[in-house]
Every structure is written in structure tokens, then in C-alpha cells.
Design an enzyme around this catalytic site. Structure first.
Site, PDB file in Angstrom:
ATOM      1  N   ARG A 281     -15.639  22.713 -30.451  1.00  0.00           N
ATOM      2  CA  ARG A 281     -14.330  22.375 -30.996  1.00  0.00           C
ATOM      3  C   ARG A 281     -13.505  23.618 -31.283  1.00  0.00           C
ATOM      4  O   ARG A 281     -14.037  24.687 -31.610  1.00  0.00           O
ATOM      5  CB  ARG A 281     -14.473  21.556 -32.279  1.00  0.00           C
ATOM      6  CG  ARG A 281     -15.024  22.312 -33.472  1.00  0.00           C
ATOM      7  CD  ARG A 281     -15.225  21.379 -34.655  1.00  0.00           C
ATOM      8  NE  ARG A 281     -15.703  22.072 -35.848  1.00  0.00           N
ATOM      9  CZ  ARG A 281     -16.178  21.474 -36.924  1.00  0.00           C
ATOM     10  NH1 ARG A 281     -16.246  20.155 -36.949  1.00  0.00           N
ATOM     11  NH2 ARG A 281     -16.585  22.172 -37.979  1.00  0.00           N
TER      12      ARG A 281
ATOM     13  N   CYS B 260      -7.759  25.266 -27.122  1.00  0.00           N
ATOM     14  CA  CYS B 260      -6.602  25.637 -27.929  1.00  0.00           C
ATOM     15  C   CYS B 260      -5.326  25.003 -27.374  1.00  0.00           C
ATOM     16  O   CYS B 260      -5.092  25.012 -26.168  1.00  0.00           O
ATOM     17  CB  CYS B 260      -6.458  27.164 -27.952  1.00  0.00           C
ATOM     18  SG  CYS B 260      -5.140  27.734 -29.043  1.00  0.00           S
TER      19      CYS B 260
ATOM     20  N   GLN C 245      -3.875  22.478 -33.690  1.00  0.00           N
ATOM     21  CA  GLN C 245      -3.607  23.393 -32.584  1.00  0.00           C
ATOM     22  C   GLN C 245      -4.871  23.570 -31.738  1.00  0.00           C
ATOM     23  O   GLN C 245      -5.082  24.602 -31.119  1.00  0.00           O
ATOM     24  CB  GLN C 245      -3.119  24.746 -33.109  1.00  0.00           C
ATOM     25  CG  GLN C 245      -1.760  24.687 -33.794  1.00  0.00           C
ATOM     26  CD  GLN C 245      -1.235  26.055 -34.180  1.00  0.00           C
ATOM     27  OE1 GLN C 245      -1.347  27.032 -33.434  1.00  0.00           O
ATOM     28  NE2 GLN C 245      -0.662  26.150 -35.371  1.00  0.00           N
TER      29      GLN C 245
ATOM     30  N   SER D 284      -4.209  33.190 -35.859  1.00  0.00           N
ATOM     31  CA  SER D 284      -3.673  32.900 -34.524  1.00  0.00           C
ATOM     32  C   SER D 284      -2.450  33.762 -34.236  1.00  0.00           C
ATOM     33  O   SER D 284      -2.138  34.035 -33.077  1.00  0.00           O
ATOM     34  CB  SER D 284      -3.316  31.418 -34.400  1.00  0.00           C
ATOM     35  OG  SER D 284      -2.274  31.078 -35.311  1.00  0.00           O
TER      36      SER D 284
ATOM     37  N   ARG E 115      -6.442  30.035 -40.867  1.00  0.00           N
ATOM     38  CA  ARG E 115      -6.240  30.843 -39.664  1.00  0.00           C
ATOM     39  C   ARG E 115      -4.851  30.613 -39.066  1.00  0.00           C
ATOM     40  O   ARG E 115      -4.278  31.483 -38.411  1.00  0.00           O
ATOM     41  CB  ARG E 115      -7.318  30.509 -38.625  1.00  0.00           C
ATOM     42  CG  ARG E 115      -7.232  31.329 -37.355  1.00  0.00           C
ATOM     43  CD  ARG E 115      -8.344  30.979 -36.379  1.00  0.00           C
ATOM     44  NE  ARG E 115      -8.439  31.988 -35.346  1.00  0.00           N
ATOM     45  CZ  ARG E 115      -7.718  31.993 -34.241  1.00  0.00           C
ATOM     46  NH1 ARG E 115      -6.844  31.023 -34.031  1.00  0.00           N
ATOM     47  NH2 ARG E 115      -7.854  32.960 -33.353  1.00  0.00           N
TER      48      ARG E 115
END
Length: 499
Positions: free
Chosen positions: A399, A318, A426, A263, A414
């Protein structure tokens, strides 16, 4: 005021995106330019990375409810590409890659196997398949002995008998390398309802990798044609993956490009991984990210990436911007990163925030070479998962990889949270409506994108980028009222169909 001033309409991109505002795709609008070519003259061919070319600028996101082998095969058949997620074991991920690359058919069926001594006691054992394959060991990688068609099984008076007593022995099969057109022609010529596709299993005989039915042929032939498929130098579908330590295992499976999935990609961990991969596998293209600033991008470019993935917190599932207070509006992020990446010839993947064809036009014109889509593809026939009904609507689960549910399977790495004792989500878990097949709606979407490029006076992605950087293309910021006016409004009821 002179005539030149009157014609100086709108804002150049450099000026608009240098005012301290974080803009999303909906916040900005392009002003139309001059048309001197037909829509069909627009070329959307592009590059995913320095050495990987695509005919269609679309990328299926590496999410476990979006891209596995079926999505990867379908996207490749459209001239695009799918990034197979890493939220699974290395062996399973490798099998997904091999399956997507093992044939030239734009879909994958679930394969069901039995051994000769097994019995089929319930119709549920067929699932949605028209047949069950009988092999020596009852597994995929053993010799095919026969098939049991569901209609034949339904006629049995005694369901408990062994399948070897009534299966169709020595069924005909075709090589996995056959094209869809070849398989369709064979089915029609021989008046067959289905045919299995087989490939050599490393010298240990043949294994079934897929099958095609007469219904498949009728369905696929009704879809519009888009572009030449995405194939590598080996003639197989292009497939990409997201991974770290399991890289060697997956390179052997035939992956064409690697995406480092984080991310926040501007970290010592990713930079060291980039240097390792480029040293160990110099022939393998590597996409780094995610990034949203020129500074982040420059660090990864200097480390040696062949492409950049742009976006932080812009996906529909997100919550990074809400939870962590970091990120950037996607329109601003794409423009800023693409501006610095273009100086080094590094293609940009605009990841997130895509809800319609207009968003794709904006992302590509602002400097991206491809768009990565999650929710846009989720819910399609090719997305993983099974359909269920909610409130009378047919839906599939979708998801975020930052959701706690996904993190429990390993995606917390991640978010650099795999070593953390406390897991902080998140992302969320939700559902999306049935969209049908990507083999149908992606070609229509790309036609809409071509019409957008025509209105901009850009006959290709490179033309759009050149027009933007030369200040010929102009933009404006849309007020809330302008955004409402730009959509459907003022109606008591309506039905919206894009194609």
C-alpha cells in the site's frame, strides 16, 4: 555533411532534458558507448549521504509494507540499506531499529515466548516457527529457561500440561554478534536443528533477538554473494529511519542516518527541522525531500541536508500527480536535481519508478547515487505481512503511504495533512506477487546493472556521471512504438525469467 557531424549522434542530457518535456525512465534510452573492461570490473559502490557509504546502491523504501527489521537486516547484509518506516509508535520503531542492528544475520524470525506455567494447546501457536522459547516471564527480555520444539510437542499425548514439564532445559545459545558463517558452522558441527542468538540486555541478563535453523543455512548458502555488508563504526548493520519529533528516542536506538519524509519537502516545516537536527545532532547525516526541481533542491541544500530524496508521484501506488496535479517524470526529476546537487557534493536518492534493472541503470547514470525501491521489494520474504492467495497467485499486501488505510495509522503527516479535518488519499492499497527473497534477486539484479554500465562504457557510478556531464554519453527519446519494440513482442506466449 562532414564525418564529425555524422558521429555527433544522439542528444546530450542537458539538451534533451531542457525541452519542456517531463520524461519517465521508459521515455528515454541511452546510446551504447565503448567497452574496454569486463563486467566484473564494474564497481557499484556509492554514497547514500555525505558520510554514509554503501557497497550496493539500493535503498528499501520507508513504507510499512516494505521495510521493518527483516528487510533492514537483509539489505544491510547485501551492502545496501533499509529505511525503517515511522507509521508506528516511537517505542515500536526504536525496537525495530534495535532488532535490525542487534545481530549480523540477514533475516529475522518471529519469536514466540511462553512462561514455564503456560500450556501450548494448538499447533497454530507455533505459527511458522520451529520452536517456542520459554523464559521466566514469558517475554523476550527475561531469562531463557528452555525451548519447545514443534516435533516434541506433537508427540505429547496430553497437550494441556505445563511447558516446564517437557521443555528442553538450559538450551545452548550463541552471542548475537556471531556472523552467519559462524552460526552455520556451529549448527553443522553440533548437528543442531536451530540455535537462539542472545545479547546482553543492558546489564539485566540476556535476551533472545533471533534464531537460526539448519534450513536457514541451506537456503542462504544457495544464494549468490553480492558485496560486503553495510556496517557502521560500531560494527553493526547500518539502519536508517524516517521521523520527526521522536528523533532523540531513536538516535539512542542506534540509527545511522535520518530521512525526513514528506511528499513535498520544500517547506518551512522541513527547513526548520533540518536546521534543528543539524544543530542538535551535527554528527548525524540527514536526507531531505522529496524534491523534483533544482529550486527545491537548492533550498534544502542551503538548509544543510547531507542527501536528497527525489521523486513525486512516480511510485506504482502513488496518485499524487493525479490528485494534486504536481510532480514530475522521474527521469527528468533525477537529472535536474542531481545536476544542482552535484555542485555541492550532495548525493541523490532516486525514489520511485523502479520496475526493472534498466530503470536502475538509467537512474544511476542520470546522476543518482542510490535508488529507493518500494514495489520492487514488496512481496518478498523480508517484506512485512503475510502471504495470501488471490486468483491462484501467492501475494502480499502493498500500500501507498498516501492511501487512506496508511493515513489512519499516522502517515498523513507525510502529506502535511495530519492537522486537516478531511483526509484526501494520494495512494492506493493493492497486492504484489511473491518475489522470493531479496537475498537472491538483488544480487542478480545488480549483476544486470553492471552489464548495463559495461554497455555504457562506465566502470563506476562516478564514471557514468562524468561521461554524462561531459556529453560523451548520449540519449534519445523513445516513441511508443520504440518502447514496444524494446520489450518482448510478437510472441503467442512466452515465459520470462531474469535469472
Amino acid at each position: 555533411m562532414d564525418g564529425a557531424s555524422l558521429l555527433d549522434d544522439g542528444f546530450p542530457a542537458a539538451r534533451l532534458f531542457d525541452q519542456g518535456f517531463s520524461y519517465t525512465y521508459d521515455d528515454v534510452i541511452f546510446l551504447p558507448h565503448y567497452i574496454d573492461f569486463p563486467t566484473d570490473a564494474v564497481s557499484l559502490s556509492t554514497k547514500l549521504s555525505r558520510r554514509v557509504a554503501l557497497a550496493t546502491p539500493c535503498v528499501a523504501s520507508p513504507m510499512d509494507t516494505v521495510t521493518e527489521s527483516s528487510m533492514a537486516a537483509a539489505m544491510a547484509s547485501l551492502g545496501a540499506i533499509g529505511i525503517i518506516h515511522s507509521n508506528t509508535t516511537p517505542s515500536h520503531q526504536a525496537s525495530l531499529i534495535r532488532l535490525a542492528k542487534s545481530h549480523k544475520i540477514p533475516f529475522n524470525h518471529d519469536l514466540i515466548f511462553k512462561s514455564p506455567s503456560d500450556s501450548i494447546l494448538s499447533a497454530e501457536e507455533f505459527s511458522s516457527a520451529p520452536c517456542i522459547f520459554v523464559t521466566e516471564s514469558g517475554t523476550q527480555n527475561s531469562k531463557l529457561l528452555g525451548t519447545v520444539a514443534k516435533p516434541d510437542w506433537e508427540k505429547l499425548a496430553e497437550k494441556e500440561i505445563r511447558v516446564s514439564e517437557y521443555m528442553t532445559k538450559s538450551p545452548v545459545s550463541l552471542p548475537a554478534g556471531y556472523s552467519f558463517e559462524d552460526v552455520a558452522g556451529y549448527l553443522a558441527k553440533n548437528k543442531l536443528q536451530f540455535v537462539p542468538l542472545v545479547r546482553d540486555n543492558d546489564g539485566e541478563g540476556e535476551e533472545i533477538v533471533n534464531f537460526v535453523t539448519a534450513d536457514d543455512v541451506e537456503r542462504i548458502q544457495g544464494f549468490p554473494k553480492l558485496a560486503l555488508p553495510s556496517v557502521g563504526s560500531d560494527g553493526e548493520f547500518l539502519v536508517s529511519l524516517v521521523d520527526k519529533e521522536r528523533l532523540e528516542h531513536l538516535v539512542k536506538a542506534g540509527v545511522n542516518v535520518v530521512v525526513l519524509d514528506s511528499s513535498q519537502g520544500n517547506s518551512i516545516y522541513q527547513i526548520e527541522m533540518i536546521k534543528y537536527i543539524k544543530t542538535t545532532y551535527p554528527e548525524l547525516d540527514l536526507i531531505g525531500g522529496n524534491v523534483v526541481t533544482a529550486y527545491q533542491a537548492q533550498n534544502l541544500i542551503q538548509a544543510g541536508v547531507d542527501g536528497l530524496r527525489v521523486g513525486m508521484g512516480s511510485g506504482s501506488i502513488c496518485t499524487t500527480q493525479e490528485v494534486c496535479a504536481v510532480g514530475r517524470g522521474q527521469a527528468t526529476a533525477v537529472y535536474k536535481v542531481a545536476s544542482i546537487a552535484a555542485q555541492s557534493g550532495v548525493p541523490v536518492v532516486a525514489d520511485g519508478g523502479i520496475s526493472n534493472s534498466g530503470h536502475i541503470v538509467k537512474a544511476l547514470t542520470l546522476g543518482a547515487s542510490t535508488v529507493m525501491m518500494g514495489s520492487f521489494l514488496a512481496g518478498s520474504h523480508e517484506a512485512p505481512g503475510t502471504y495470501e492467495f488471490q486468483g491462484g497467485r501467492r501475494v502480499k499486501k502493498y500500500r501507498g503511504m498516501g492511501s487512506l488505510e496508511a493515513m489512519m495509522k499516522g502517515s498523513d503527516a507525510r502529506y502535511l495533512g495530519d492537522k486537516a479535518k478531511l483526509k484526501i488519499a494520494q495512494g492506493v492499497v493493492g497486492s504484489v506477487a511473491d518475489k522470493g527473497s531479496v537475498l537472491k534477486f538483488i544480487p542478480y539484479t545488480m549483476q544486470a546493472v553492471k552489464q548495463g554500465f559495461q554497455d555504457l562504457g562506465a566502470s563506476s557510478l562516478q564514471s557514468a556521471h562524468d561521461l554524462l556531464r561531459s556529453d560523451v554519453l548520449r540519449l534519445e527519446v523513445r516513441t511508443g512504438a520504440a518502447q514496444v519494440e524494446g520489450g518482448v513482442h510478437g510472441l503467442v506466449s512466452y515465459e520470462k525469467k531474469s535469472f
